[in-house]
Write a protein that holds these residues in place. Structure first.
Motif, PDB file in Angstrom:
ATOM      1  N   PHE A  58       0.841  -1.198   0.000  1.00  0.00           N
ATOM      2  CA  PHE A  58       0.000   0.000   0.000  1.00  0.00           C
ATOM      3  C   PHE A  58       0.870   1.240   0.000  1.00  0.00           C
ATOM      4  CE2 PHE A  58      -3.392  -2.727   1.806  1.00  0.00           C
ATOM      5  CZ  PHE A  58      -4.424  -2.335   0.968  1.00  0.00           C
ATOM      6  N   THR A  59       0.403   2.244  -0.721  1.00  0.00           N
ATOM      7  CA  THR A  59       1.073   3.541  -0.603  1.00  0.00           C
ATOM      8  C   THR A  59       0.539   4.242   0.632  1.00  0.00           C
ATOM      9  OG1 THR A  59      -0.606   4.734  -1.862  1.00  0.00           O
ATOM     10  CG2 THR A  59       1.191   3.697  -3.119  1.00  0.00           C
ATOM     11  N   LEU A  60       1.205   5.260   1.085  1.00  0.00           N
ATOM     12  CA  LEU A  60       0.782   6.006   2.268  1.00  0.00           C
ATOM     13  C   LEU A  60      -0.606   6.605   2.069  1.00  0.00           C
ATOM     14  CD1 LEU A  60       1.362   7.131   5.056  1.00  0.00           C
ATOM     15  CD2 LEU A  60       2.547   9.059   3.973  1.00  0.00           C
ATOM     16  N   VAL A  61      -0.861   7.102   0.862  1.00  0.00           N
ATOM     17  CA  VAL A  61      -2.165   7.707   0.581  1.00  0.00           C
ATOM     18  C   VAL A  61      -3.272   6.670   0.692  1.00  0.00           C
ATOM     19  CG1 VAL A  61      -3.582   8.847  -1.171  1.00  0.00           C
ATOM     20  CG2 VAL A  61      -1.188   9.514  -0.846  1.00  0.00           C
ATOM     21  N   GLU A  62      -3.032   5.493   0.113  1.00  0.00           N
ATOM     22  CA  GLU A  62      -4.031   4.429   0.179  1.00  0.00           C
ATOM     23  C   GLU A  62      -4.297   4.008   1.617  1.00  0.00           C
ATOM     24  OE1 GLU A  62      -3.322   2.129  -4.084  1.00  0.00           O
ATOM     25  OE2 GLU A  62      -1.998   1.728  -2.370  1.00  0.00           O
ATOM     26  N   LEU A  63      -3.234   3.921   2.406  1.00  0.00           N
ATOM     27  CA  LEU A  63      -3.381   3.532   3.808  1.00  0.00           C
ATOM     28  C   LEU A  63      -4.216   4.563   4.575  1.00  0.00           C
ATOM     29  CD1 LEU A  63      -2.646   1.561   6.057  1.00  0.00           C
ATOM     30  CD2 LEU A  63      -0.545   2.870   6.435  1.00  0.00           C
ATOM     31  N   LEU A  64      -3.962   5.829   4.329  1.00  0.00           N
ATOM     32  CA  LEU A  64      -4.719   6.884   5.008  1.00  0.00           C
ATOM     33  C   LEU A  64      -6.188   6.852   4.609  1.00  0.00           C
ATOM     34  CD1 LEU A  64      -2.195   9.867   4.793  1.00  0.00           C
ATOM     35  CD2 LEU A  64      -2.788   8.507   6.801  1.00  0.00           C
ATOM     36  N   VAL A  65      -6.441   6.546   3.338  1.00  0.00           N
ATOM     37  CA  VAL A  65      -7.831   6.445   2.885  1.00  0.00           C
ATOM     38  C   VAL A  65      -8.550   5.310   3.590  1.00  0.00           C
ATOM     39  CG1 VAL A  65      -9.307   5.900   0.909  1.00  0.00           C
ATOM     40  CG2 VAL A  65      -7.415   7.511   0.651  1.00  0.00           C
TER      41      VAL A  65
END
Length: 294
Positions: free
Chosen positions: A24-31
């Motif tokens: 996962f990218t950081l953005v995906e994880l935050l979402v």
């Protein structure tokens, strides 16, 4: 991972290897975290509401048990239990016995052993009765109560088990005080409920109707020493005539509960009902008196 041989003899990844997993990218994880947070925020109130609904149902069952015990006592003795023995002024004995109505209902709450051990010749808080009143009776406690204490720390009642339910004495306020200084009761007859000082109430005295007259209700101020122990007759209270449910009158205890929107009460025909905060005051007052003619 499967490999393929090239013309020069070297190995190279097979076409299937092109589908290797990636993190996962950081953005995906935050979402994902945000979505979980939103779902939790949406579901938590529903879960809490379901839990409170279950607790309220359990509390209502406790009051129904108390109502059934009162009715069974009346069937056996011809009158409802005395609200408080030796609560009147001046007390007929010293120290006053201050025996509450709940002691009389013990045999009808499957607590015959406690009843047999209780010494009715002594005060409820006397040394002889300490082991009895220390009993923690679950059917006398509301599961929604925030206070963790289940026994009193008051010097007179230390160790006594609490109750979140009290006998209803009637309706107090201007014009409701008894004009007779020698009267055992402090209120006029038309303002009295069914749980009284020193005197039992017979069913024929409940001219407003047993199904329309409350006998026991939830206490707004609960688990405080010297007024909320289950054996303590001082737990009786009258509702101030202009005070709604879940509102403090400043005159003592009042009808109230931690249940949103109202409080529960048991009636003289043994049914238990939820009384809403916005119940019309004249209707509430009528439910709390036995012969108000309303």
């Amino acid at each position: 991972m499967r490999t393929a041989i090239t013309r020069r003899g070297r190995t190279a990844p097979s076409p299937r290897g092109a589908c290797a997993r990636r993190a996962f990218t950081l953005v995906e994880l935050l979402v994902v975290v945000a979505i979980i947070g939103v779902l939790t925020a949406l579901l938590l109130p529903a879960v809490q509401a379901a839990r409170e609904s279950a607790r309220r149902t359990q509390c209502q069952n406790h009051l129904r048990q108390l109502g059934l015990a009162i009715v069974a006592f009346e069937s056996q003795h011809g009158a409802l239990p005395i609200g408080c023995v030796d609560c009147q002024l001046p007390p007929p004995t010293f120290p006053p016995k201050l025996i509450g109505w709940q002691v009389s209902t013990l045999p009808f709450l499957e607590q015959q052993e406690l009843f047999d051990r209780f010494d009715f010749t002594a005060a409820a808080h006397a040394a002889a009765n300490r082991p009895v009143i220390a009993a923690r009776l679950g059917q006398m406690l509301c599961p929604s109560t925030d206070a963790a204490a289940v026994v009193s720390d008051h010097p007179v009642w230390r160790g006594g088990g609490f109750s979140d339910y009290a006998g209803l004495y009637g309706v107090e306020g201007d014009g409701h005080d008894s004009p007779d200084a020698d009267d055992l009761q402090t209120l006029r007859k038309e303002a009295l409920g069914v749980m009284l000082y020193a005197t039992p109430t017979a069913l024929h005295e409940i001219t407003d109707g047993a199904s329309h007259t409350a006998a026991v209700g939830e206490m707004l101020i609960r688990r405080q020493g010297n007024e909320a122990e289950w054996a303590n007759g001082l737990g009786l209270f009258a509702q101030e005539k202009t005070t709604p449910i879940n509102t403090r009158s400043g005159l003592g205890n009042d009808l109230g509960s931690p249940h949103p929107g109202g409080a529960l009460a048991a009636f003289c025909d043994a049914h238990a009902a939820f009384l809403a905060d916005d119940l019309d005051q004249p209707v509430l007052n009528a439910l709390l008196t036995r012969a108000g003619g309303d």
